[in-house]
Design a protein around this motif. Structure first.
Motif, PDB file in Angstrom:
ATOM      1  N   THR A  29      60.079 -29.361  24.135  1.00  0.00           N
ATOM      2  CA  THR A  29      58.829 -29.593  24.767  1.00  0.00           C
ATOM      3  C   THR A  29      58.286 -30.622  23.995  1.00  0.00           C
ATOM      4  OG1 THR A  29      58.395 -27.144  25.572  1.00  0.00           O
ATOM      5  CG2 THR A  29      56.578 -28.540  25.028  1.00  0.00           C
ATOM      6  N   ASP A  30      57.651 -31.682  24.448  1.00  0.00           N
ATOM      7  CA  ASP A  30      57.244 -32.662  23.610  1.00  0.00           C
ATOM      8  C   ASP A  30      55.925 -32.527  23.009  1.00  0.00           C
ATOM      9  OD1 ASP A  30      59.507 -34.084  24.119  1.00  0.00           O
ATOM     10  OD2 ASP A  30      58.617 -35.371  25.830  1.00  0.00           O
ATOM     11  N   LEU A  31      55.661 -33.117  21.870  1.00  0.00           N
ATOM     12  CA  LEU A  31      54.388 -32.780  21.294  1.00  0.00           C
ATOM     13  C   LEU A  31      53.786 -34.548  21.324  1.00  0.00           C
ATOM     14  CD1 LEU A  31      56.136 -30.932  19.305  1.00  0.00           C
ATOM     15  CD2 LEU A  31      54.323 -30.621  17.893  1.00  0.00           C
ATOM     16  N   ILE A  32      52.795 -34.629  21.817  1.00  0.00           N
ATOM     17  CA  ILE A  32      52.119 -36.004  22.142  1.00  0.00           C
ATOM     18  C   ILE A  32      50.693 -36.027  21.498  1.00  0.00           C
ATOM     19  CG2 ILE A  32      51.702 -37.814  24.097  1.00  0.00           C
ATOM     20  CD1 ILE A  32      53.404 -36.065  25.717  1.00  0.00           C
ATOM     21  N   PRO A  33      50.382 -37.151  20.728  1.00  0.00           N
ATOM     22  CA  PRO A  33      49.261 -37.435  20.318  1.00  0.00           C
ATOM     23  C   PRO A  33      48.046 -37.185  21.192  1.00  0.00           C
ATOM     24  CG  PRO A  33      50.658 -39.024  19.363  1.00  0.00           C
ATOM     25  CD  PRO A  33      51.147 -38.358  20.460  1.00  0.00           C
ATOM     26  N   ASN A  34      47.042 -36.594  21.021  1.00  0.00           N
ATOM     27  CA  ASN A  34      45.905 -36.380  21.928  1.00  0.00           C
ATOM     28  C   ASN A  34      46.289 -35.863  23.268  1.00  0.00           C
ATOM     29  OD1 ASN A  34      44.164 -37.685  19.934  1.00  0.00           O
ATOM     30  ND2 ASN A  34      45.025 -39.699  20.666  1.00  0.00           N
ATOM     31  N   HIS A  35      47.206 -35.237  23.301  1.00  0.00           N
ATOM     32  CA  HIS A  35      47.558 -34.513  24.581  1.00  0.00           C
ATOM     33  C   HIS A  35      48.334 -32.883  24.288  1.00  0.00           C
ATOM     34  CE1 HIS A  35      48.812 -34.024  28.898  1.00  0.00           C
ATOM     35  NE2 HIS A  35      50.095 -33.559  28.375  1.00  0.00           N
ATOM     36  N   PRO A  36      47.524 -32.141  24.082  1.00  0.00           N
ATOM     37  CA  PRO A  36      47.883 -30.542  23.569  1.00  0.00           C
ATOM     38  C   PRO A  36      48.983 -30.103  24.764  1.00  0.00           C
ATOM     39  CG  PRO A  36      45.644 -30.428  23.495  1.00  0.00           C
ATOM     40  CD  PRO A  36      45.870 -31.887  24.045  1.00  0.00           C
ATOM     41  N   ASN A  37      50.183 -29.697  24.165  1.00  0.00           N
ATOM     42  CA  ASN A  37      51.263 -28.874  25.056  1.00  0.00           C
ATOM     43  C   ASN A  37      51.308 -27.431  24.783  1.00  0.00           C
ATOM     44  OD1 ASN A  37      53.009 -28.929  26.959  1.00  0.00           O
ATOM     45  ND2 ASN A  37      53.986 -31.058  26.489  1.00  0.00           N
ATOM     46  N   SER A  38      52.225 -26.771  25.243  1.00  0.00           N
ATOM     47  CA  SER A  38      52.258 -25.318  24.734  1.00  0.00           C
ATOM     48  C   SER A  38      53.850 -24.903  25.416  1.00  0.00           C
ATOM     49  CB  SER A  38      51.471 -24.393  25.728  1.00  0.00           C
ATOM     50  OG  SER A  38      51.272 -24.615  26.954  1.00  0.00           O
ATOM     51  N   MET A  39      54.307 -23.780  24.700  1.00  0.00           N
ATOM     52  CA  MET A  39      55.669 -23.256  25.074  1.00  0.00           C
ATOM     53  C   MET A  39      55.385 -21.985  24.613  1.00  0.00           C
ATOM     54  SD  MET A  39      58.004 -24.864  22.147  1.00  0.00           S
ATOM     55  CE  MET A  39      59.374 -24.062  22.936  1.00  0.00           C
ATOM     56  N   TRP A  40      56.332 -20.985  25.145  1.00  0.00           N
ATOM     57  CA  TRP A  40      56.508 -19.452  24.447  1.00  0.00           C
ATOM     58  C   TRP A  40      58.096 -19.256  24.183  1.00  0.00           C
ATOM     59  CZ3 TRP A  40      58.373 -15.421  27.371  1.00  0.00           C
ATOM     60  CH2 TRP A  40      58.952 -15.806  28.636  1.00  0.00           C
ATOM     61  N   MET A  41      58.259 -18.097  23.340  1.00  0.00           N
ATOM     62  CA  MET A  41      59.694 -17.477  23.291  1.00  0.00           C
ATOM     63  C   MET A  41      59.389 -16.130  23.002  1.00  0.00           C
ATOM     64  SD  MET A  41      60.102 -19.401  19.544  1.00  0.00           S
ATOM     65  CE  MET A  41      60.136 -20.981  20.220  1.00  0.00           C
ATOM     66  N   ASP A  42      60.315 -15.100  23.600  1.00  0.00           N
ATOM     67  CA  ASP A  42      60.327 -13.966  23.321  1.00  0.00           C
ATOM     68  C   ASP A  42      61.876 -13.445  22.651  1.00  0.00           C
ATOM     69  OD1 ASP A  42      61.709 -14.231  25.434  1.00  0.00           O
ATOM     70  OD2 ASP A  42      60.753 -12.522  26.461  1.00  0.00           O
ATOM     71  N   PRO A  43      61.936 -13.517  21.497  1.00  0.00           N
ATOM     72  CA  PRO A  43      63.527 -13.242  20.940  1.00  0.00           C
ATOM     73  C   PRO A  43      63.810 -12.027  21.059  1.00  0.00           C
ATOM     74  CG  PRO A  43      62.158 -14.674  19.096  1.00  0.00           C
ATOM     75  CD  PRO A  43      61.261 -14.168  20.338  1.00  0.00           C
ATOM     76  N   HIS A  44      65.207 -11.866  21.592  1.00  0.00           N
ATOM     77  CA  HIS A  44      65.690 -10.608  21.841  1.00  0.00           C
ATOM     78  C   HIS A  44      66.304  -9.746  20.599  1.00  0.00           C
ATOM     79  CE1 HIS A  44      65.814 -12.050  26.034  1.00  0.00           C
ATOM     80  NE2 HIS A  44      64.591 -11.595  25.865  1.00  0.00           N
ATOM     81  N   ARG A  45      66.515 -10.600  19.615  1.00  0.00           N
ATOM     82  CA  ARG A  45      67.134 -10.150  18.324  1.00  0.00           C
ATOM     83  C   ARG A  45      66.702 -10.741  17.117  1.00  0.00           C
ATOM     84  NH1 ARG A  45      70.817 -12.939  15.803  1.00  0.00           N
ATOM     85  NH2 ARG A  45      71.989 -14.863  16.618  1.00  0.00           N
ATOM     86  N   VAL A  46      66.864 -10.123  15.823  1.00  0.00           N
ATOM     87  CA  VAL A  46      66.337 -10.591  14.772  1.00  0.00           C
ATOM     88  C   VAL A  46      67.447 -11.754  14.261  1.00  0.00           C
ATOM     89  CG1 VAL A  46      65.100  -8.638  13.926  1.00  0.00           C
ATOM     90  CG2 VAL A  46      67.379  -8.736  13.356  1.00  0.00           C
ATOM     91  N   GLY A  47      66.992 -12.708  13.254  1.00  0.00           N
ATOM     92  CA  GLY A  47      68.053 -13.680  12.844  1.00  0.00           C
ATOM     93  C   GLY A  47      67.190 -14.738  12.445  1.00  0.00           C
ATOM     94  N   ILE A  48      67.981 -15.997  11.960  1.00  0.00           N
ATOM     95  CA  ILE A  48      67.476 -17.336  11.659  1.00  0.00           C
ATOM     96  C   ILE A  48      67.912 -18.216  12.846  1.00  0.00           C
ATOM     97  CG2 ILE A  48      67.433 -19.167  10.146  1.00  0.00           C
ATOM     98  CD1 ILE A  48      65.957 -16.839   8.935  1.00  0.00           C
ATOM     99  N   PHE A  49      67.182 -19.030  13.546  1.00  0.00           N
ATOM    100  CA  PHE A  49      67.505 -19.967  14.644  1.00  0.00           C
ATOM    101  C   PHE A  49      67.007 -21.283  14.163  1.00  0.00           C
ATOM    102  CE2 PHE A  49      66.728 -15.320  16.293  1.00  0.00           C
ATOM    103  CZ  PHE A  49      68.139 -15.410  17.186  1.00  0.00           C
ATOM    104  N   LEU A  50      67.755 -22.216  14.235  1.00  0.00           N
ATOM    105  CA  LEU A  50      67.748 -23.410  13.927  1.00  0.00           C
ATOM    106  C   LEU A  50      67.221 -24.314  14.950  1.00  0.00           C
ATOM    107  CD1 LEU A  50      70.550 -24.030  11.244  1.00  0.00           C
ATOM    108  CD2 LEU A  50      68.424 -23.021  10.827  1.00  0.00           C
TER     109      LEU A  50
END
Length: 351
Positions: A198-219
């Motif tokens: 999902t892009d981050l564009i100056p002066n143009h708010p964007n959004s996204m969501w996530m619901d991880p199903h397990r614990v851990g480190i994600f890069l």
């Protein structure tokens, strides 16, 4: 001519085998053991990532079938109608005005395009128009050259480069909804196992969501070229248990511990250009151009994931930023060794 035919057939077989192996690897990865923390598009661990993965496999399967059919007909035509001494002066029978053939190559592609369009539109709607439940964690992610800023407006927390979110139990969903902003140029937020780009564009708010199903480190990392150090604009998402997330929130909400042994380093920090860019709670430093350092030592990395957060790396980062991240916007502070030691000692107390 026969040598050319054999070469084309061989290449066709190689491509088909490669396609089959790719699909098999993707399907196997879906049921593989938990990921090692590496970026991996074939091991989705969140609903948006799983929806995108399933759509990708569906599209790959459809296009793979088309590929196999077309190449099979091509190889068949080359084998059956290739030139020989007996037919060198002739051409195969030509078919003109066949209503059946014209209908086939018109209707079938239209149906395929419609199916792919509907499947894609369904996934886009599912991902982009998902309602935000009251239990959701809200985070504002701001892209900078070349680091990430994370703000939790409801929790009063500001951190950088390492995003902490709770795991989402299907029985008690706790998704994380992110508002995406850019402080300078175009960026792109991408954690392959948790969500799409999902892009981050100056002066143009964007959004996204996530619901991880397990614990851990994600890069993840910035997936949009944004300047010299785009490749090292990394991020870490730490998916915690509800208890660990609550503990992290409480620790981040605590004020800075004032260590009298490091008072000299604090004085250096407050009397140099550091305060123009960085903020530390409980001090005069309230800069916004660089990461908030209030709980710096609670992070595993510095320089947006470019180096481990150790005393030696921190000292090098302050003394010569280009040694870790050439082209970064952080200036070398030109401190003496004694001043540098005092400043690093003070930084080590920011937990």
């Amino acid at each position: 001519m026969r040598r050319v035919d054999n070469s084309i057939s061989l290449h066709a077989i190689q491509i088909i085998v490669l396609l089959i192996l790719s699909v098999s690897a993707a399907l196997a990865a879906e049921t593989a053991a938990p990921s090692t923390g590496l970026e991996n598009i074939f091991a989705p661990e969140s609903t948006p990532a799983k929806s995108i993965f399933d759509l990708s496999i569906f599209v790959l399967s459809i296009t793979g079938i088309i590929f196999v059919v077309v190449f099979t007909l091509l190889v068949y035509s080359l084998a059956k109608f290739h030139a020989t001494p007996a037919n060198a002066d002739k051409e195969p029978a030509q078919v003109y005005g066949s209503t059946q053939i014209e209908l086939a190559w018109t209707i079938i592609p239209i149906l395929i395009v419609v199916v792919l369009f509907l499947a894609t539109a369904r996934v886009i709607h599912t991902v982009q128009d998902a309602p935000e439940p009251p239990s959701a964690v809200e985070v504002t992610a701001i892209g900078h050259q070349f680091w990430w800023e994370f703000r939790y407006p409801k929790l009063g927390i500001v951190t950088a480069n390492e995003l902490h979110i709770p795991v989402s139990d299907p029985a008690h969903p706790t998704p994380t909804f992110l508002k995406l902003l850019s402080a300078d140029t175009d960026h792109s937020f991408w954690v392959p196992q948790l969500a799409g780009k999902t892009d981050l564009i100056p002066n143009h708010p964007n959004s996204m969501w996530m619901d991880p199903h397990r614990v851990g480190i994600f890069l993840g990392q910035c997936a949009q070229y944004c300047g010299t150090q785009h490749a090292k604009m990394l991020l870490r998402v730490s998916v915690d248990t509800p208890q660990d997330f609550d503990a992290w929130v409480r620790s981040q909400q605590q004020p800075v511990i004032q260590d009298e042994k490091a008072i000299a380093g604090r004085h250096i920090f407050e009397t140099t250009a550091c305060i123009n860019c960085h903020a530390i709670g409980g001090t005069v430093a309230n800069g916004r151009f660089g990461p908030d350092l209030t709980h710096l030592m609670s992070r595993r990395t510095i320089a947006s994931g470019a180096a481990e957060n150790t005393t030696d790396n921190l000292r090098l980062w302050i003394k010569t930023p280009d040694a870790i991240k050439p082209g970064s916007l952080m200036p070398a502070m030109q401190l003496s060794d004694a001043e540098l030691d005092s400043l690093v000692r003070y930084m080590g107390t920011l937990r």
